[in-house]
Design an enzyme around this catalytic site. Structure first.
Site, mmCIF file in Angstrom:
data_model
loop_
_atom_site.group_PDB
_atom_site.id
_atom_site.type_symbol
_atom_site.label_atom_id
_atom_site.label_comp_id
_atom_site.label_asym_id
_atom_site.label_seq_id
_atom_site.Cartn_x
_atom_site.Cartn_y
_atom_site.Cartn_z
ATOM 1 N N CYS A 108 0.840 -1.188 0.000
ATOM 2 C CA CYS A 108 0.000 0.000 0.000
ATOM 3 C C CYS A 108 0.882 1.247 0.000
ATOM 4 O O CYS A 108 1.955 1.257 0.602
ATOM 5 C CB CYS A 108 -0.907 -0.021 1.222
ATOM 6 S SG CYS A 108 -1.875 1.486 1.473
ATOM 7 N N HIS A 118 -3.475 2.796 -3.283
ATOM 8 C CA HIS A 118 -3.596 3.630 -2.086
ATOM 9 C C HIS A 118 -5.035 4.096 -1.950
ATOM 10 O O HIS A 118 -5.797 4.163 -2.919
ATOM 11 C CB HIS A 118 -2.658 4.841 -2.146
ATOM 12 C CG HIS A 118 -3.097 5.903 -3.121
ATOM 13 N ND1 HIS A 118 -3.994 6.888 -2.801
ATOM 14 C CD2 HIS A 118 -2.761 6.118 -4.415
ATOM 15 C CE1 HIS A 118 -4.193 7.673 -3.843
ATOM 16 N NE2 HIS A 118 -3.464 7.223 -4.844
ATOM 17 N N HIS A 127 -7.368 4.198 -5.288
ATOM 18 C CA HIS A 127 -6.688 4.184 -6.576
ATOM 19 C C HIS A 127 -5.735 2.994 -6.701
ATOM 20 O O HIS A 127 -4.994 2.686 -5.768
ATOM 21 C CB HIS A 127 -5.902 5.490 -6.786
ATOM 22 C CG HIS A 127 -6.777 6.685 -6.945
ATOM 23 N ND1 HIS A 127 -6.302 7.982 -6.892
ATOM 24 C CD2 HIS A 127 -8.113 6.793 -7.169
ATOM 25 C CE1 HIS A 127 -7.305 8.827 -7.074
ATOM 26 N NE2 HIS A 127 -8.408 8.131 -7.242
ATOM 27 N N MET A 176 -4.844 -5.760 6.928
ATOM 28 C CA MET A 176 -4.261 -4.424 7.002
ATOM 29 C C MET A 176 -2.734 -4.437 7.137
ATOM 30 O O MET A 176 -2.126 -3.388 7.351
ATOM 31 C CB MET A 176 -4.883 -3.632 8.144
ATOM 32 C CG MET A 176 -6.377 -3.384 7.981
ATOM 33 S SD MET A 176 -6.826 -2.722 6.345
ATOM 34 C CE MET A 176 -5.951 -1.166 6.327
ATOM 35 N N ASP A 229 -2.636 1.199 -9.100
ATOM 36 C CA ASP A 229 -1.567 1.521 -10.052
ATOM 37 C C ASP A 229 -1.821 0.777 -11.354
ATOM 38 O O ASP A 229 -1.758 -0.452 -11.408
ATOM 39 C CB ASP A 229 -0.213 1.121 -9.462
ATOM 40 C CG ASP A 229 0.949 1.447 -10.382
ATOM 41 O OD1 ASP A 229 0.711 1.980 -11.488
ATOM 42 O OD2 ASP A 229 2.101 1.157 -10.016
ATOM 43 N N HIS A 255 -2.179 0.734 9.218
ATOM 44 C CA HIS A 255 -1.510 -0.527 8.928
ATOM 45 C C HIS A 255 -1.295 -1.352 10.194
ATOM 46 O O HIS A 255 -1.076 -0.804 11.280
ATOM 47 C CB HIS A 255 -0.173 -0.271 8.236
ATOM 48 C CG HIS A 255 -0.331 0.104 6.797
ATOM 49 N ND1 HIS A 255 0.567 0.909 6.125
ATOM 50 C CD2 HIS A 255 -1.295 -0.214 5.896
ATOM 51 C CE1 HIS A 255 0.164 1.061 4.881
ATOM 52 N NE2 HIS A 255 -0.963 0.398 4.717
ATOM 53 N N GLU A 264 -7.454 -1.582 1.106
ATOM 54 C CA GLU A 264 -7.634 -0.142 0.943
ATOM 55 C C GLU A 264 -8.966 0.319 1.529
ATOM 56 O O GLU A 264 -9.064 1.422 2.066
ATOM 57 C CB GLU A 264 -7.534 0.238 -0.537
ATOM 58 C CG GLU A 264 -6.207 -0.112 -1.195
ATOM 59 C CD GLU A 264 -5.001 0.515 -0.507
ATOM 60 O OE1 GLU A 264 -5.176 1.519 0.228
ATOM 61 O OE2 GLU A 264 -3.885 0.007 -0.691
#
Length: 431
Positions: free
Chosen positions: A248, A343, A362, A405, A364, A397, A388
Site C-alpha cells: 500500500c 492507495h 486508486h 491491514m 496503479d 496498517h 484499501e
C-alpha cells in the site's frame, strides 16, 4: 504578489509570459497567471474553474493547469489571547476560511468526476516551504483542466513531479541495492533512505548522505520489527526483499508513531455511516468489468461485518464519498512509483492526502498487473481493495502479517477474509 480580499475587482491576476524548456530540447512560450484568492478565497480560484462564462464574471481564464498554494490560516501574533479583538478575529477567520477552502477543493473534485479535470497533485510541506516560503501547514495542488480547444502546453504527471522536486532516488529500484552494514554507502542506497522516509520510519533522509548511519540503523530496526523481520539494523537480504514487495502507498507510521485505528467517519448519520462510492476508470488487464465487481465484493465484506454500516454504489456525477479507479503510476494524489501498487485515504477527520471528498481508492495501472484470483506476476483486485477499504473506514496498517491491514501483499495470492486484528480494529472505531 499581494494579498487582497477585493480580488478580482481591485486586484486582477498578474499576467506574464515565460519560456518553458522541455526535456526533449524544444522550447515553448506560455502565459502564466499569478493570483491570490483573498481572505475568503473570493473568486481567486473560482474564475479559473471550467465552464464559467465571461458574460457573468470578469477575469475568466481558460487555462490548462492550476497550481494552488494554500498556506493555511493566518492568525494574529497576540500573546494575550484574552484581548477581545484577537479572540473575535481568530474565531471569525477560522470559521470563514476553512469552509471556503473546503468548498473550493470540493468543486475541483466535482470537475474531476465530470471528466473536466484530469487530476491534482499534493507535495510535501518541505517542498512547498522551499518553493513558496509558506508555513508548515502548506500544501500545493496541481490541477489540469480539459478545455474544448487543447492548449499548447501539456505537462505529464512525471514532468510535474520533476518540477516539484519529488523525484530522485525513490525511483531507483531497491532490489538492485547491495546489502549494507552500518557505515557503508553503496550505490543506490538513497532509494532505501527515500523508502524509509516515505513510509514514516525516517525524517529528513538527506541528512544521512546515502549512508547507513546510526539514525538509519534505528529506522531499519523499527521497520524490521513492524514487518516481522529479523531485527538487525542492517539492510540485509530479508529487508531488501520486503521493501521490494508490493504494498500500500500509505505510510506505516505517522510522525514516527504507528496506529491501527486512526479515526471513524462522522456525519449526519444517527449511528453508523452510510457511505457511497463510484467508479471512474478501470483497467485493461481484466476483461469486462470484473475489476469493478471485485471492489464491490471488498466493500460487501466490510459491510457484512460492520452492519448497519453500508456502502452504496452511485454514479460518479452524484458526489460520492469515495472515488474508485485505476491511475497512472505517477498518480497526482500519491506517486506509486516503486513497490506501491494502490492507495486510499483515511476518513476526512484524519486524512493524510488532500482534504475533502471524494476520498480516493486508486490502483496503479502502470507498473502493477491486475487479475481476479491468484495468478503469477499479478495482484488480486479484491484482496488489495479489501485492504484499501480498511483505510477508508479509518484503519491504519497492522504489524500482524496475517491481517488484511498488513502493508504488503505478494502477487499470485488472495486474501479476502478479515482476520482477528482487522475485526478488532474495526470494532474499536465502530463499536
Amino acid at each position: 504578489m499581494a494579498a487582497s480580499a477585493a480580488y478580482p475587482a481591485l486586484l486582477p491576476a498578474l499576467e506574464r509570459t515565460f519560456t518553458f524548456h522541455h526535456r526533449d530540447g524544444h522550447s515553448q512560450q506560455h502565459t502564466v497567471l499569478l493570483t491570490d484568492g483573498g481572505v475568503y478565497d473570493n473568486l481567486g480560484l473560482s474564475v479559473l474553474e471550467p465552464g464559467r462564462s465571461p458574460r457573468h464574471t470578469q477575469h475568466v481564464y481558460d487555462v490548462p493547469f492550476i497550481i494552488a498554494c494554500a498556506a493555511g490560516l493566518v492568525e494574529l501574533a497576540l500573546k494575550a489571547r484574552h484581548f477581545m479583538a484577537g479572540c473575535l478575529y481568530g474565531g471569525q477567520r477560522k470559521s470563514a476560511a476553512r469552509p471556503g477552502d473546503a468548498a473550493s477543493r470540493a468543486r475541483l473534485r466535482g470537475g474531476a468526476g465530470r471528466a473536466k479535470i484530469e487530476g491534482r497533485r499534493s507535495v510535501t510541506p518541505s517542498a512547498v516551504d522551499t518553493a513558496c516560503r509558506l508555513d508548515h501547514r502548506a500544501r500545493t495542488d496541481r490541477v489540469q483542466f480539459r478545455p474544448e480547444q487543447p492548449p499548447g502546453l501539456h505537462l505529464s504527471p512525471r514532468e510535474v513531479l520533476v518540477m516539484s522536486g519529488t523525484t530522485g532516488s525513490v525511483r531507483t529500484r531497491i532490489a538492485t541495492v547491495e546489502t549494507t552494514k552500518p557505515g557503508d554507502s553503496p550505490e543506490g542506497f538513497g532509494s532505501v533512505l527515500a523508502f524509509l522516509q516515505r513510509y514514516g520510519y525516517l525524517q529528513d533522509a538527506k541528512r544521512e548522505h546515502d549512508t547507513l548511519t546510526v539514525r538509519v540503523s534505528v529506522a531499519l530496526r523499527k521497520y524490521q520489527r513492524l514487518q516481522s523481520l529479523p531485527i538487525t539494523g542492517e539492510f540485509d537480504e530479508a529487508t531488501r526483499e520486503q521493501m521490494d514487495t508490493g504494498r500500500c502507498g500509505l505510510p506505516d507510521l505517522q510522525r514516527g508513531m504507528g496506529f491501527s485505528a486512526a479515526c471513524a467517519w462522522t456525519g449526519p448519520w444517527e449511528e453508523y455511516p452510510s457511505l457511497t462510492y463510484a467508479f471512474d476508470q478501470g483497467t485493461s488487464d481484466i476483461s469486462g468489468d470484473g475489476e469493478f465487481q471485485a471492489v464491490r465484493n471488498a466493500f460487501a465484506t466490510w459491510q457484512a461485518f460492520l452492519t448497519p454500516m453500508s456502502f452504496a454504489e452511485i454514479k460518479p456525477t452524484d458526489n460520492p464519498d469515495i472515488m474508485v479507479g485505476w491511475r497512472p503510476t505517477v498518480d497526482p494524489d500519491l506517486d506509486m512509483t516503486g513497490s506501491a501498487i494502490a492507495h486510499a485515504d483515511l476518513p476526512p477527520d484524519c486524512e493524510t492526502l488532500e482534504p475533502g471528498l471524494p476520498q480516493p481508492l486508486h490502483f496503479d495501472n502502470g507498473e502493477a498487473t491486475w487479475c481476479i484470483g491468484a495468478q503469477p506476476g499479478a495482484y488480486d483486485v479484491e484482496s488489495v481493495a479489501l485492504h484499501e477499504a480498511g483505510h477508508l473506514i479509518g484503519l491504519g496498517h497492522s504489524s500482524d502479517p496475517s491481517a488484511v491491514m498488513f502493508p504488503t501483499i505478494n502477487g499470485n495470492t488472495t486474501h479476502r477474509n478479515l482476520e482477528s486484528d482487522d475485526r478488532q480494529g474495526a470494532l474499536f472505531l465502530y463499536p
